[in-house]
Motif scaffolding. Structure first.
Motif, PDB file in Angstrom:
ATOM      1  N   SER A 148       0.829  -1.210   0.000  1.00  0.00           N
ATOM      2  CA  SER A 148       0.000   0.000   0.000  1.00  0.00           C
ATOM      3  C   SER A 148       0.862   1.259   0.000  1.00  0.00           C
ATOM      4  O   SER A 148       0.616   2.199  -0.764  1.00  0.00           O
ATOM      5  N   CYS A 149       1.879   1.273   0.849  1.00  0.00           N
ATOM      6  CA  CYS A 149       2.802   2.414   0.925  1.00  0.00           C
ATOM      7  C   CYS A 149       3.494   2.623  -0.422  1.00  0.00           C
ATOM      8  O   CYS A 149       3.546   3.729  -0.955  1.00  0.00           O
ATOM      9  N   TYR A 150       4.007   1.530  -0.982  1.00  0.00           N
ATOM     10  CA  TYR A 150       4.703   1.579  -2.268  1.00  0.00           C
ATOM     11  C   TYR A 150       3.787   2.096  -3.371  1.00  0.00           C
ATOM     12  O   TYR A 150       4.177   2.939  -4.180  1.00  0.00           O
ATOM     13  N   GLN A 151       2.576   1.554  -3.443  1.00  0.00           N
ATOM     14  CA  GLN A 151       1.671   1.936  -4.530  1.00  0.00           C
ATOM     15  C   GLN A 151       1.310   3.414  -4.482  1.00  0.00           C
ATOM     16  O   GLN A 151       1.243   4.065  -5.527  1.00  0.00           O
ATOM     17  N   ALA A 152       1.067   3.938  -3.305  1.00  0.00           N
ATOM     18  CA  ALA A 152       0.720   5.358  -3.194  1.00  0.00           C
ATOM     19  C   ALA A 152       1.869   6.231  -3.704  1.00  0.00           C
ATOM     20  O   ALA A 152       1.652   7.186  -4.462  1.00  0.00           O
ATOM     21  N   ILE A 153       3.087   5.888  -3.307  1.00  0.00           N
ATOM     22  CA  ILE A 153       4.256   6.654  -3.763  1.00  0.00           C
ATOM     23  C   ILE A 153       4.430   6.500  -5.269  1.00  0.00           C
ATOM     24  O   ILE A 153       4.718   7.468  -5.983  1.00  0.00           O
ATOM     25  N   ALA A 154       4.226   5.283  -5.784  1.00  0.00           N
ATOM     26  CA  ALA A 154       4.391   5.022  -7.217  1.00  0.00           C
ATOM     27  C   ALA A 154       3.399   5.825  -8.052  1.00  0.00           C
ATOM     28  O   ALA A 154       3.773   6.416  -9.072  1.00  0.00           O
ATOM     29  N   VAL A 155       2.158   5.876  -7.636  1.00  0.00           N
ATOM     30  CA  VAL A 155       1.133   6.610  -8.393  1.00  0.00           C
ATOM     31  C   VAL A 155       1.464   8.101  -8.428  1.00  0.00           C
ATOM     32  O   VAL A 155       1.386   8.740  -9.483  1.00  0.00           O
ATOM     33  N   VAL A 156       1.858   8.653  -7.300  1.00  0.00           N
ATOM     34  CA  VAL A 156       2.212  10.081  -7.255  1.00  0.00           C
ATOM     35  C   VAL A 156       3.438  10.354  -8.131  1.00  0.00           C
ATOM     36  O   VAL A 156       3.472  11.334  -8.883  1.00  0.00           O
ATOM     37  N   PHE A 157       4.429   9.466  -8.074  1.00  0.00           N
ATOM     38  CA  PHE A 157       5.625   9.629  -8.906  1.00  0.00           C
ATOM     39  C   PHE A 157       5.279   9.604 -10.395  1.00  0.00           C
ATOM     40  O   PHE A 157       5.717  10.471 -11.161  1.00  0.00           O
ATOM     41  N   ILE A 158       4.486   8.624 -10.796  1.00  0.00           N
ATOM     42  CA  ILE A 158       4.117   8.506 -12.208  1.00  0.00           C
ATOM     43  C   ILE A 158       3.352   9.751 -12.658  1.00  0.00           C
ATOM     44  O   ILE A 158       3.609  10.281 -13.744  1.00  0.00           O
ATOM     45  N   ALA A 159       2.450  10.232 -11.830  1.00  0.00           N
ATOM     46  CA  ALA A 159       1.700  11.450 -12.168  1.00  0.00           C
ATOM     47  C   ALA A 159       2.642  12.636 -12.344  1.00  0.00           C
ATOM     48  O   ALA A 159       2.505  13.409 -13.297  1.00  0.00           O
ATOM     49  N   GLN A 160       3.624  12.768 -11.447  1.00  0.00           N
ATOM     50  CA  GLN A 160       4.565  13.889 -11.545  1.00  0.00           C
ATOM     51  C   GLN A 160       5.391  13.805 -12.821  1.00  0.00           C
ATOM     52  O   GLN A 160       5.570  14.812 -13.512  1.00  0.00           O
ATOM     53  N   VAL A 161       5.893  12.620 -13.146  1.00  0.00           N
ATOM     54  CA  VAL A 161       6.713  12.463 -14.354  1.00  0.00           C
ATOM     55  C   VAL A 161       5.902  12.753 -15.605  1.00  0.00           C
ATOM     56  O   VAL A 161       6.390  13.350 -16.558  1.00  0.00           O
ATOM     57  N   GLU A 163      -0.049   3.224 -18.973  1.00  0.00           N
ATOM     58  CA  GLU A 163       1.275   3.069 -19.589  1.00  0.00           C
ATOM     59  C   GLU A 163       2.373   3.648 -18.697  1.00  0.00           C
ATOM     60  O   GLU A 163       3.544   3.310 -18.832  1.00  0.00           O
ATOM     61  N   GLY A 164       1.996   4.523 -17.774  1.00  0.00           N
ATOM     62  CA  GLY A 164       2.957   5.114 -16.850  1.00  0.00           C
ATOM     63  C   GLY A 164       3.637   4.088 -15.974  1.00  0.00           C
ATOM     64  O   GLY A 164       4.738   4.326 -15.456  1.00  0.00           O
ATOM     65  N   LEU A 165       3.017   2.930 -15.830  1.00  0.00           N
ATOM     66  CA  LEU A 165       3.613   1.847 -15.041  1.00  0.00           C
ATOM     67  C   LEU A 165       4.973   1.438 -15.600  1.00  0.00           C
ATOM     68  O   LEU A 165       5.869   1.037 -14.851  1.00  0.00           O
ATOM     69  N   ALA A 166       5.146   1.583 -16.905  1.00  0.00           N
ATOM     70  CA  ALA A 166       6.416   1.218 -17.541  1.00  0.00           C
ATOM     71  C   ALA A 166       7.591   2.038 -16.992  1.00  0.00           C
ATOM     72  O   ALA A 166       8.742   1.586 -17.041  1.00  0.00           O
ATOM     73  N   LEU A 167       7.308   3.219 -16.460  1.00  0.00           N
ATOM     74  CA  LEU A 167       8.366   4.075 -15.915  1.00  0.00           C
ATOM     75  C   LEU A 167       9.087   3.426 -14.735  1.00  0.00           C
ATOM     76  O   LEU A 167      10.270   3.680 -14.513  1.00  0.00           O
ATOM     77  N   ILE A 168       8.371   2.608 -13.957  1.00  0.00           N
ATOM     78  CA  ILE A 168       8.958   2.084 -12.722  1.00  0.00           C
ATOM     79  C   ILE A 168       9.266   0.587 -12.768  1.00  0.00           C
ATOM     80  O   ILE A 168       9.883   0.061 -11.839  1.00  0.00           O
ATOM     81  N   LEU A 169       8.839  -0.099 -13.809  1.00  0.00           N
ATOM     82  CA  LEU A 169       9.033  -1.557 -13.853  1.00  0.00           C
ATOM     83  C   LEU A 169      10.501  -1.972 -13.782  1.00  0.00           C
ATOM     84  O   LEU A 169      10.822  -3.002 -13.194  1.00  0.00           O
ATOM     85  N   GLY A 170      11.386  -1.173 -14.349  1.00  0.00           N
ATOM     86  CA  GLY A 170      12.811  -1.523 -14.372  1.00  0.00           C
ATOM     87  C   GLY A 170      13.455  -1.587 -12.997  1.00  0.00           C
ATOM     88  O   GLY A 170      14.416  -2.323 -12.798  1.00  0.00           O
ATOM     89  N   ILE A 171      12.930  -0.832 -12.043  1.00  0.00           N
ATOM     90  CA  ILE A 171      13.534  -0.846 -10.707  1.00  0.00           C
ATOM     91  C   ILE A 171      12.593  -1.439  -9.655  1.00  0.00           C
ATOM     92  O   ILE A 171      12.847  -1.342  -8.466  1.00  0.00           O
ATOM     93  N   TYR A 209       1.116  -5.369  -9.843  1.00  0.00           N
ATOM     94  CA  TYR A 209       1.034  -4.629 -11.106  1.00  0.00           C
ATOM     95  C   TYR A 209      -0.403  -4.410 -11.575  1.00  0.00           C
ATOM     96  O   TYR A 209      -0.760  -3.322 -12.014  1.00  0.00           O
ATOM     97  N   VAL A 210      -1.230  -5.438 -11.488  1.00  0.00           N
ATOM     98  CA  VAL A 210      -2.620  -5.313 -11.942  1.00  0.00           C
ATOM     99  C   VAL A 210      -3.362  -4.308 -11.076  1.00  0.00           C
ATOM    100  O   VAL A 210      -4.087  -3.443 -11.588  1.00  0.00           O
ATOM    101  N   THR A 236      -2.220  -0.765 -11.850  1.00  0.00           N
ATOM    102  CA  THR A 236      -2.812  -0.303 -13.104  1.00  0.00           C
ATOM    103  C   THR A 236      -4.231   0.213 -12.870  1.00  0.00           C
ATOM    104  O   THR A 236      -4.630   1.253 -13.399  1.00  0.00           O
ATOM    105  N   MET A 237      -4.978  -0.502 -12.032  1.00  0.00           N
ATOM    106  CA  MET A 237      -6.345  -0.086 -11.716  1.00  0.00           C
ATOM    107  C   MET A 237      -6.356   1.261 -10.979  1.00  0.00           C
ATOM    108  O   MET A 237      -7.161   2.135 -11.284  1.00  0.00           O
ATOM    109  N   VAL A 238      -5.449   1.415 -10.021  1.00  0.00           N
ATOM    110  CA  VAL A 238      -5.390   2.668  -9.259  1.00  0.00           C
ATOM    111  C   VAL A 238      -5.005   3.828 -10.179  1.00  0.00           C
ATOM    112  O   VAL A 238      -5.598   4.909 -10.107  1.00  0.00           O
ATOM    113  N   LEU A 239      -4.029   3.609 -11.050  1.00  0.00           N
ATOM    114  CA  LEU A 239      -3.630   4.652 -12.005  1.00  0.00           C
ATOM    115  C   LEU A 239      -4.823   5.101 -12.843  1.00  0.00           C
ATOM    116  O   LEU A 239      -5.095   6.299 -12.982  1.00  0.00           O
ATOM    117  N   SER A 240      -5.535   4.147 -13.402  1.00  0.00           N
ATOM    118  CA  SER A 240      -6.683   4.464 -14.268  1.00  0.00           C
ATOM    119  C   SER A 240      -7.778   5.188 -13.507  1.00  0.00           C
ATOM    120  O   SER A 240      -8.431   6.086 -14.048  1.00  0.00           O
TER     121      SER A 240
END
Length: 191
Positions: free
Chosen positions: A95-108, A155-163, A140-141, A144-148
């Motif tokens: 939960s902590c990770y996902q919240a940070i990930a969504v905000v990061f993807i939005a900022q980028v 597609e923003g999920l691709a930004l963080i998949l590498g790390i 990941y699934v 993706t739902m939270v992003l949408s």
């Protein structure tokens, strides 16, 4: 640069997860259980290491059960119920990770998030983490739902998949630590 942004993102996630694991959970253990914090942290180390190496709360469950009963002296009655349920629904690290990930993807992606969107992200990541599979990459699934749901292209999920893999390893360690924390608290209230 995107690499600098990814480094800041990874550092933010790691800091948040380590705060959960080494500050928040030990505080709960200290306040609400009969276990000494130092003993709890030392006993949980092998469980955290296995969770880290497998990225699976489910694969770690037998060791978590054994450690809870043998080292933390949590009753079998409590540990055999709380820990399997926790493996399924207690995904604080995720939960902590996902919240940070969504905000990061939005900022980028240059997407502005207002207070309503931030509150939606916190709510959705908390609720959706309950259904996240206890396997590597299981989030990941859900992510993706939270992003949408807050208007960010999936597609923003691709930004963080590498790390993501090392972050997944750390958040699994957080999840199993949270499971044991809850078991310790319930065991105290049961006795």
């Amino acid at each position: 640069s995107i690499f600098g942004a990814l480094a800041v993102y990874a550092l933010t996630v790691v800091t948040g997860l380590l705060l959960l694991m080494f500050a928040f959970y030990p505080t709960l253990v200290h306040l609400f259980s009969r276990i000494k914090v130092r003993h709890f942290i030392k006993s949980m180390y092998p469980v955290q290491l296995l969770a880290f190496s497998t990225s699976s709360s489910a694969a770690t469950l037998p060791v978590t059960l054994e450690t809870a009963e043998r080292d933390l002296k949590i009753s079998n009655e409590v540990s055999s119920f709380v820990l399997p349920v926790g493996t399924t629904i207690n995904m604080d690290g995720t939960s902590c990770y996902q919240a940070i990930a969504v905000v990061f993807i939005a900022q980028v992606m240059g997407i502005e998030l207002g207070l309503t969107e931030i509150l939606s992200i916190v709510f959705l990541t908390t609720i959706s983490s309950i259904g996240t599979p206890a396997i590597p990459g299981g989030s990941y699934v859900i992510l993706t739902m939270v992003l949408s749901s807050v208007g960010i292209p999936a597609e923003g999920l691709a930004l963080i998949l590498g790390i993501d893999r090392p972050l997944d390893m750390i958040r699994t360690s957080v999840n199993v630590t949270g499971d044991a924390t809850v078991a310790a608290i319930i065991d105290k209230t049961n006795n």
